[in-house]
Design a protein around this motif. Sequence first.
Motif, PDB file in Angstrom:
ATOM      1  N   ASP A   1      -0.102   2.047  -9.104  1.00 34.03           N
ATOM      2  CA  ASP A   1       1.160   2.872  -8.623  1.00 34.03           C
ATOM      3  C   ASP A   1       0.923   3.815  -7.432  1.00 34.03           C
ATOM      4  O   ASP A   1      -0.100   4.663  -7.286  1.00 34.03           O
ATOM      5  N   PHE A   2       1.468   3.562  -6.375  1.00 31.29           N
ATOM      6  CA  PHE A   2       1.390   4.331  -5.171  1.00 31.29           C
ATOM      7  C   PHE A   2       1.515   5.661  -5.440  1.00 31.29           C
ATOM      8  O   PHE A   2       0.965   6.355  -4.582  1.00 31.29           O
TER       9      PHE A   2
ATOM     10  N   VAL B   1      -7.323   3.494  -6.081  1.00 34.77           N
ATOM     11  CA  VAL B   1      -5.909   3.357  -6.458  1.00 34.77           C
ATOM     12  C   VAL B   1      -5.067   2.674  -5.413  1.00 34.77           C
ATOM     13  O   VAL B   1      -4.386   1.602  -5.451  1.00 34.77           O
ATOM     14  N   SER B   2      -5.473   2.804  -4.053  1.00 34.97           N
ATOM     15  CA  SER B   2      -4.807   1.943  -2.993  1.00 34.97           C
ATOM     16  C   SER B   2      -4.986   0.669  -2.878  1.00 34.97           C
ATOM     17  O   SER B   2      -4.343  -0.184  -2.655  1.00 34.97           O
ATOM     18  N   GLN B   3      -6.413   0.483  -3.365  1.00 32.43           N
ATOM     19  CA  GLN B   3      -6.713  -0.870  -3.457  1.00 32.43           C
ATOM     20  C   GLN B   3      -6.125  -1.651  -4.670  1.00 32.43           C
ATOM     21  O   GLN B   3      -5.520  -2.688  -4.244  1.00 32.43           O
TER      22      GLN B   3
ATOM     23  N   LEU C   1      -8.639   4.209   5.081  1.00 27.99           N
ATOM     24  CA  LEU C   1      -8.029   3.074   5.810  1.00 27.99           C
ATOM     25  C   LEU C   1      -7.365   2.095   4.445  1.00 27.99           C
ATOM     26  O   LEU C   1      -6.146   1.635   4.831  1.00 27.99           O
ATOM     27  N   ARG C   2      -7.832   2.202   3.321  1.00 31.99           N
ATOM     28  CA  ARG C   2      -7.070   1.621   2.137  1.00 31.99           C
ATOM     29  C   ARG C   2      -5.710   2.139   1.877  1.00 31.99           C
ATOM     30  O   ARG C   2      -4.898   1.437   1.375  1.00 31.99           O
TER      31      ARG C   2
ATOM     32  N   TRP D   1       0.014   1.929   2.022  1.00 30.43           N
ATOM     33  CA  TRP D   1       1.457   2.341   2.239  1.00 30.43           C
ATOM     34  C   TRP D   1       2.037   0.831   3.110  1.00 30.43           C
ATOM     35  O   TRP D   1       3.457   0.866   2.600  1.00 30.43           O
ATOM     36  N   ILE D   2       1.354   0.212   3.649  1.00 29.39           N
ATOM     37  CA  ILE D   2       2.337  -0.856   4.278  1.00 29.39           C
ATOM     38  C   ILE D   2       2.723  -2.065   3.055  1.00 29.39           C
ATOM     39  O   ILE D   2       3.784  -2.438   3.235  1.00 29.39           O
TER      40      ILE D   2
END
Length: 327
Positions: free
Chosen positions: A15-16, A5-7, A31-32, A37-38
């Motif tokens: 959706d974050f 999901v982060s990717q 890490l992803r 987040w950034i």
Amino acid sequence: IIDYVSQEVVFGNGDFRTAEYFQRMVQDETLRFKLAWIAVEIRNDKPAWSKIHEKIENVEEEGKLSVEPVISNLASMMQDVEDLLRLSKDSKDDLDEFRELLNANYDPESRASRALHCLVGAYEEGSQSKVLDAKPFTIEFLRKKINSWLNRAVKDLGAMKTPYAMRKRKQSEPGVIKGQVEELRKARIKLTRTVQDPLEEAKEIGRKIGGGFLETKQSARRLEFNEDDLEVDDSEDSPNGTYQLSDVPQKRIQTESVQERSPSYERKRKNGWTHEQKVAFKAAIADYGIGSWASIRDANEYRNYWSGKTNIQLKDLYRTMVKNGEI
């Protein structure tokens, strides 16, 4: 799931909040997830540059990705801008100390150093807005640079396969449904040319009736009878004055005693969750987060509410409250 999901968040397809939900349950910032987040923070009108710079430093420390110097310098530069804008314009000592800090942290010939020194001079004169509206301080320029790096970074990590839990059962289902809806729409148009749609009339009748038909009417009266009403003379209707019932087998009356409840059943029934416990449980989730069941169980301010309960029972309570719409 967090990684996948982060990717997708970095590429703009996810959706974050979903990634954040699973991250809280697992309590593991991958890490992803940091890159996602950034990507989310940079979309804000006023990003928290100090936190962005911290995340980028964490990515560098892990050593799995190479952070381009220009990206690190941009994040550091914007963090210094935040620090500068907190200083008083009238405090010459603070501004001189800030200039010395810039000389120590940046190459004097670098673009970031020249831009920051120019901003300090404009800040003293009160014209910093003109400088901030130009490169390299504009949010559009920063977003473009950082988003470009984020996309390259995720690709460098390697493409991920869709986790089983995130796969759709039928890839063609949306197209099939769309075709079926279109066919139904055309059929309805064709039907309304011949007959009138009764839906609106049914709605109007429903609004008039409302829920009053279930209520007791004032004109209704209760029917009463006494034992004398049960004594009916059937002698005129029966040839012999009596009726003989057919030989229907009578229902067997169960005389066995009801089996007693097991102690475990009684214990489960008595150990239900009270309203007061549920209210405390909601407050504990707000303080410690979803998934921290052991911490919630042992928290000094809440432990009296569920004395004797296990973290598994707390997890089951959460699932039940979500299912019932209480959370």
